[in-house]
Design an enzyme around this catalytic site. Structure first.
Site, PDB file in Angstrom:
ATOM      1  N   PRO A 150     -78.925 -98.999 134.235  1.00 52.92           N
ATOM      2  CA  PRO A 150     -79.055 -98.863 135.673  1.00 52.92           C
ATOM      3  C   PRO A 150     -80.491 -98.494 136.062  1.00 52.92           C
ATOM      4  O   PRO A 150     -81.104 -97.623 135.439  1.00 52.92           O
ATOM      5  CB  PRO A 150     -78.103 -97.722 136.016  1.00 52.92           C
ATOM      6  N   ILE A 151     -81.001 -99.175 137.074  1.00 55.35           N
ATOM      7  CA  ILE A 151     -82.329 -98.873 137.613  1.00 55.35           C
ATOM      8  C   ILE A 151     -82.160 -98.602 139.102  1.00 55.35           C
ATOM      9  O   ILE A 151     -81.640 -99.445 139.832  1.00 55.35           O
ATOM     10  CB  ILE A 151     -83.319-100.027 137.404  1.00 55.35           C
TER      11      ILE A 151
END
Length: 69
Positions: A2-3
């Site tokens: 996840p970013i």
């Protein structure tokens, strides 16, 4: 992995921004870990400061809008 991209207008913040950014990053990371089960090491949080001269609300630059308030 996840970013998370987070834009913040620093002129609207008060106090120690570095400490606040650390708490924000930790909180976002914890939320993603809790909701997805992803390991904390895989969560990336990118905080970008956006000047109030480059951010508008309702077509008016925030810098100008804050002068009216």
């Amino acid at each position: 992995m996840p970013i998370v991209h987070l834009d913040i207008v620093p002129e609207l913040m008060f106090g120690d921004r570095q400490e606040q950014y650390q708490k924000i990053a930790a909180g976002i990371t914890d939320t993603i870990v809790t909701s997805t089960g992803a390991p904390a090491e895989s969560v990336h949080v990118l905080i970008r400061e956006v000047s109030d001269a480059k951010y508008s609300v309702g077509g008016e630059l925030l810098r100008d809008r804050m002068r009216h308030d």
